[in-house]
Design a protein around this motif. Structure first.
Motif, PDB file in Angstrom:
ATOM      1  N   VAL A 290       0.698   9.261  -2.056  1.00 41.30           N
ATOM      2  CA  VAL A 290       2.102   8.835  -2.005  1.00 41.30           C
ATOM      3  C   VAL A 290       2.357   8.084  -0.691  1.00 41.30           C
ATOM      4  CG1 VAL A 290       4.497   9.616  -1.862  1.00 41.30           C
ATOM      5  CG2 VAL A 290       2.963  10.634  -3.537  1.00 41.30           C
ATOM      6  N   GLY A 291       1.780   8.589   0.382  1.00 41.90           N
ATOM      7  CA  GLY A 291       1.874   7.865   1.651  1.00 41.90           C
ATOM      8  C   GLY A 291       1.259   6.482   1.555  1.00 41.90           C
ATOM      9  N   GLY A 292       0.152   6.365   0.802  1.00 45.36           N
ATOM     10  CA  GLY A 292      -0.462   5.064   0.598  1.00 45.36           C
ATOM     11  C   GLY A 292       0.423   4.132  -0.207  1.00 45.36           C
ATOM     12  N   VAL A 293       1.107   4.661  -1.210  1.00 46.99           N
ATOM     13  CA  VAL A 293       2.032   3.841  -2.003  1.00 46.99           C
ATOM     14  C   VAL A 293       3.167   3.337  -1.113  1.00 46.99           C
ATOM     15  CG1 VAL A 293       3.670   3.840  -3.930  1.00 46.99           C
ATOM     16  CG2 VAL A 293       1.480   5.022  -4.158  1.00 46.99           C
ATOM     17  N   PHE A 294       3.670   4.211  -0.251  1.00 50.75           N
ATOM     18  CA  PHE A 294       4.726   3.776   0.681  1.00 50.75           C
ATOM     19  C   PHE A 294       4.201   2.681   1.607  1.00 50.75           C
ATOM     20  CE2 PHE A 294       7.174   4.031   4.621  1.00 50.75           C
ATOM     21  CZ  PHE A 294       8.464   3.878   4.118  1.00 50.75           C
ATOM     22  N   ALA A 295       2.943   2.797   2.024  1.00 47.29           N
ATOM     23  CA  ALA A 295       2.359   1.765   2.879  1.00 47.29           C
ATOM     24  C   ALA A 295       2.277   0.428   2.153  1.00 47.29           C
ATOM     25  CB  ALA A 295       0.972   2.213   3.338  1.00 47.29           C
TER      26      ALA A 295
ATOM     27  N   LEU B 189       4.029  -3.060   3.287  1.00 47.49           N
ATOM     28  CA  LEU B 189       3.268  -4.299   3.452  1.00 47.49           C
ATOM     29  C   LEU B 189       3.913  -5.441   2.665  1.00 47.49           C
ATOM     30  CD1 LEU B 189      -0.431  -3.026   3.240  1.00 47.49           C
ATOM     31  CD2 LEU B 189       0.634  -4.156   5.203  1.00 47.49           C
ATOM     32  N   ALA B 190       4.262  -5.178   1.407  1.00 47.38           N
ATOM     33  CA  ALA B 190       4.877  -6.217   0.579  1.00 47.38           C
ATOM     34  C   ALA B 190       6.272  -6.569   1.083  1.00 47.38           C
ATOM     35  CB  ALA B 190       4.935  -5.755  -0.871  1.00 47.38           C
ATOM     36  N   GLU B 191       7.012  -5.566   1.520  1.00 42.33           N
ATOM     37  CA  GLU B 191       8.352  -5.829   2.052  1.00 42.33           C
ATOM     38  C   GLU B 191       8.276  -6.729   3.274  1.00 42.33           C
ATOM     39  OE1 GLU B 191      12.297  -3.336   3.544  1.00 42.33           O
ATOM     40  OE2 GLU B 191      10.267  -2.538   3.909  1.00 42.33           O
ATOM     41  N   ARG B 192       7.332  -6.436   4.166  1.00 43.56           N
ATOM     42  CA  ARG B 192       7.163  -7.272   5.356  1.00 43.56           C
ATOM     43  C   ARG B 192       6.739  -8.690   4.975  1.00 43.56           C
ATOM     44  NH1 ARG B 192       4.360  -2.736   8.580  1.00 43.56           N
ATOM     45  NH2 ARG B 192       5.692  -2.389  10.389  1.00 43.56           N
ATOM     46  N   ARG B 193       5.801  -8.766   4.050  1.00 47.40           N
ATOM     47  CA  ARG B 193       5.246 -10.091   3.695  1.00 47.40           C
ATOM     48  C   ARG B 193       6.313 -11.004   3.112  1.00 47.40           C
ATOM     49  NH1 ARG B 193       4.567 -14.370   2.496  1.00 47.40           N
ATOM     50  NH2 ARG B 193       2.723 -15.489   1.715  1.00 47.40           N
ATOM     51  N   PHE B 194       7.163 -10.470   2.238  1.00 48.63           N
ATOM     52  CA  PHE B 194       8.137 -11.307   1.542  1.00 48.63           C
ATOM     53  C   PHE B 194       9.562 -11.147   2.072  1.00 48.63           C
ATOM     54  CE2 PHE B 194       4.701 -10.465  -1.525  1.00 48.63           C
ATOM     55  CZ  PHE B 194       4.301 -11.773  -1.787  1.00 48.63           C
TER      56      PHE B 194
ATOM     57  N   LYS C   9     -12.201  10.457  -2.468  1.00 43.41           N
ATOM     58  CA  LYS C   9     -13.003   9.503  -1.693  1.00 43.41           C
ATOM     59  C   LYS C   9     -12.361   8.114  -1.736  1.00 43.41           C
ATOM     60  CE  LYS C   9     -17.519  11.769  -2.088  1.00 43.41           C
ATOM     61  NZ  LYS C   9     -18.909  11.634  -2.585  1.00 43.41           N
ATOM     62  N   ASP C  10     -12.501   7.439  -2.878  1.00 48.22           N
ATOM     63  CA  ASP C  10     -12.080   6.040  -2.969  1.00 48.22           C
ATOM     64  C   ASP C  10     -10.568   5.865  -2.830  1.00 48.22           C
ATOM     65  OD1 ASP C  10     -14.789   5.175  -3.606  1.00 48.22           O
ATOM     66  OD2 ASP C  10     -14.460   6.147  -5.525  1.00 48.22           O
ATOM     67  N   VAL C  11      -9.792   6.648  -3.586  1.00 50.25           N
ATOM     68  CA  VAL C  11      -8.341   6.447  -3.574  1.00 50.25           C
ATOM     69  C   VAL C  11      -7.729   6.982  -2.277  1.00 50.25           C
ATOM     70  CG1 VAL C  11      -6.188   6.905  -4.797  1.00 50.25           C
ATOM     71  CG2 VAL C  11      -8.266   6.458  -6.083  1.00 50.25           C
ATOM     72  N   VAL C  12      -8.295   8.051  -1.750  1.00 52.30           N
ATOM     73  CA  VAL C  12      -7.851   8.521  -0.432  1.00 52.30           C
ATOM     74  C   VAL C  12      -8.111   7.450   0.617  1.00 52.30           C
ATOM     75  CG1 VAL C  12      -8.476  10.107   1.433  1.00 52.30           C
ATOM     76  CG2 VAL C  12      -7.938  11.000  -0.822  1.00 52.30           C
ATOM     77  N   PHE C  13      -9.284   6.833   0.548  1.00 56.11           N
ATOM     78  CA  PHE C  13      -9.581   5.755   1.500  1.00 56.11           C
ATOM     79  C   PHE C  13      -8.636   4.577   1.307  1.00 56.11           C
ATOM     80  CE2 PHE C  13     -11.939   1.783   2.421  1.00 56.11           C
ATOM     81  CZ  PHE C  13     -11.988   1.906   3.809  1.00 56.11           C
ATOM     82  N   MET C  14      -8.355   4.224   0.049  1.00 58.92           N
ATOM     83  CA  MET C  14      -7.425   3.136  -0.218  1.00 58.92           C
ATOM     84  C   MET C  14      -6.063   3.417   0.411  1.00 58.92           C
ATOM     85  SD  MET C  14      -6.030   1.691  -3.894  1.00 58.92           S
ATOM     86  CE  MET C  14      -5.010   3.156  -4.146  1.00 58.92           C
ATOM     87  N   ALA C  15      -5.585   4.654   0.265  1.00 57.55           N
ATOM     88  CA  ALA C  15      -4.291   5.018   0.834  1.00 57.55           C
ATOM     89  C   ALA C  15      -4.316   4.935   2.355  1.00 57.55           C
ATOM     90  CB  ALA C  15      -3.913   6.430   0.385  1.00 57.55           C
ATOM     91  N   LEU C  16      -5.358   5.471   2.960  1.00 57.87           N
ATOM     92  CA  LEU C  16      -5.467   5.440   4.418  1.00 57.87           C
ATOM     93  C   LEU C  16      -5.631   4.013   4.941  1.00 57.87           C
ATOM     94  CD1 LEU C  16      -7.723   8.579   4.938  1.00 57.87           C
ATOM     95  CD2 LEU C  16      -5.329   8.332   5.630  1.00 57.87           C
ATOM     96  N   PHE C  17      -6.359   3.194   4.185  1.00 56.87           N
ATOM     97  CA  PHE C  17      -6.532   1.802   4.610  1.00 56.87           C
ATOM     98  C   PHE C  17      -5.209   1.062   4.553  1.00 56.87           C
ATOM     99  CE2 PHE C  17      -7.947  -2.570   4.534  1.00 56.87           C
ATOM    100  CZ  PHE C  17      -9.048  -2.567   5.392  1.00 56.87           C
ATOM    101  N   ALA C  18      -4.408   1.326   3.507  1.00 53.02           N
ATOM    102  CA  ALA C  18      -3.093   0.695   3.415  1.00 53.02           C
ATOM    103  C   ALA C  18      -2.201   1.114   4.578  1.00 53.02           C
ATOM    104  CB  ALA C  18      -2.430   1.054   2.085  1.00 53.02           C
ATOM    105  N   ILE C  19      -2.261   2.395   4.931  1.00 51.79           N
ATOM    106  CA  ILE C  19      -1.492   2.884   6.081  1.00 51.79           C
ATOM    107  C   ILE C  19      -1.959   2.196   7.360  1.00 51.79           C
ATOM    108  CG2 ILE C  19      -1.048   4.922   7.515  1.00 51.79           C
ATOM    109  CD1 ILE C  19      -1.233   6.589   4.884  1.00 51.79           C
ATOM    110  N   ALA C  20      -3.279   2.080   7.519  1.00 49.35           N
ATOM    111  CA  ALA C  20      -3.827   1.438   8.721  1.00 49.35           C
ATOM    112  C   ALA C  20      -3.486  -0.049   8.771  1.00 49.35           C
ATOM    113  CB  ALA C  20      -5.338   1.643   8.777  1.00 49.35           C
ATOM    114  N   MET C  21      -3.390  -0.693   7.611  1.00 46.80           N
ATOM    115  CA  MET C  21      -2.989  -2.101   7.610  1.00 46.80           C
ATOM    116  C   MET C  21      -1.553  -2.263   8.082  1.00 46.80           C
ATOM    117  SD  MET C  21      -5.427  -4.120   6.979  1.00 46.80           S
ATOM    118  CE  MET C  21      -4.438  -5.598   6.797  1.00 46.80           C
TER     119      MET C  21
END
Length: 297
Positions: A129-134, A138-143, A171-183
């Motif tokens: 859920v934190g990744g979805v918020f990230a 990201l999209a809000e900032r971009r547009f 593994k994969d989806v947890v990493f995706m969420a954390l990567f989105a947060i880090a971005m």
């Protein structure tokens, strides 16, 4: 009347309407949480989850034996994972997610296998859920439009595979969420390089790297973009350079601190982990440690 009504609706949901934005964002994420909290027990155990749990428990036992042996002495569950960390087959996996999850499992004294994995599913979902918020941010900032941010988050949630795996793919989806947060922290740091943004971004970077080592691209991206901004005179050297130094130093320290296997030989073990993940071992089935655990369960 119809024309005026449409214009009125557009005005209410305009990007500049901050109050409606707050209401819509809160409702979206409360709905997502409500759905997830009601169905997280409906998913079974994935192929990788036992291995992921072992990774966390072996590291937790290693830390307990080193820093608090009295606390783990009477824990029969944890005693099953008395494996020397330097001899454990999957010691080169990052455990920044698995070890805290294992720690909370033992704090709650979960014994039943179903309870253990349902608890893991809950924590995995909450992180996602934190990744979805990230992704929303990201999209809000971009547009520059919170509506498009919510649309991007909705597209992610409505992807059947991503949504299902947000409960059991640690593994994969947890990493995706954390990567989105880090971005997100990357963007914040690049736009306003300072000590606070550097430390926050360093922590997010370290967590992502210590889940999947491929996140080493984060510091590379960060520094390259900052250097480009400096070359274009969009930033002042006297402000950006100290922040960059704090970021690099803090990220390096945190990567090691959050990955106990690196402690004896940080640089050598990190390079070994990178080389191992670049050409990953695969036997086509459970490892010896997986089979041992499954027999004990």
């Amino acid at each position: 009347m119809r024309f005026n009504g449409i214009n009125g609706i557009r005005a209410i949901f305009a990007p500049s309407n901050r109050h409606i934005k707050i209401v819509c964002v809160i409702l979206f994420f409360l709905t997502l949480l409500h759905v997830g909290l009601n169905i997280y027990r409906d998913y079974g155990i994935s192929w990788d989850e036992p291995t992921s749990r072992i990774n966390g428990m072996v590291t937790l036992h290693h830390l307990g034996a080193r820093f608090a042996p009295a606390l783990i002495a009477g824990d029969k569950q944890l005693a099953q994972f008395k494996i020397p960390l330097d001899q454990y087959q999957d010691r080169d996996y990052g455990v920044a997610f698995e070890t805290p999850v294992s720690f909370l499992e033992r704090v709650l004294q979960l014994e039943d296998t179903r309870d253990i994995y349902m608890f893991r599913h809950l924590l995995t979902f909450l992180l996602c859920v934190g990744g979805v918020f990230a992704v929303f941010r990201l999209a809000e900032r971009r547009f520059s439009d919170w509506r498009l941010g919510l649309l991007a988050a909705l597209f992610l949630v409505l992807s059947p595979r991503f949504f299902a795996e947000s409960f059991y793919n640690d593994k994969d989806v947890v990493f995706m969420a954390l990567f989105a947060i880090a971005m997100n922290t990357t963007v914040a740091f690049i736009l306003r390089p300072g000590i606070r943004t550097a430390l926050v971004h360093a922590f997010a970077t370290a967590i992502a790297i210590d889940v999947r080592i491929m996140a080493v691209i984060l510091p590379m991206i960060t520094l390259i973009i900052l250097l480009l901004r400096l070359a274009r005179r969009e930033l002042y050297w006297r402000n950006a350079l100290p922040a960059m130094g704090v970021y690099v130093g803090a990220a390096a320290v945190l990567v090691v601190a959050l990955w106990p296997w690196l402690w004896p030989s940080p640089w050598q073990n990190f390079l070994q982990a990178f080389a191992n993940m670049a050409k990953f071992r695969w036997t086509g089935g459970c490892s010896t440690w997986d089979l041992r655990y499954l027999q004990l369960s």
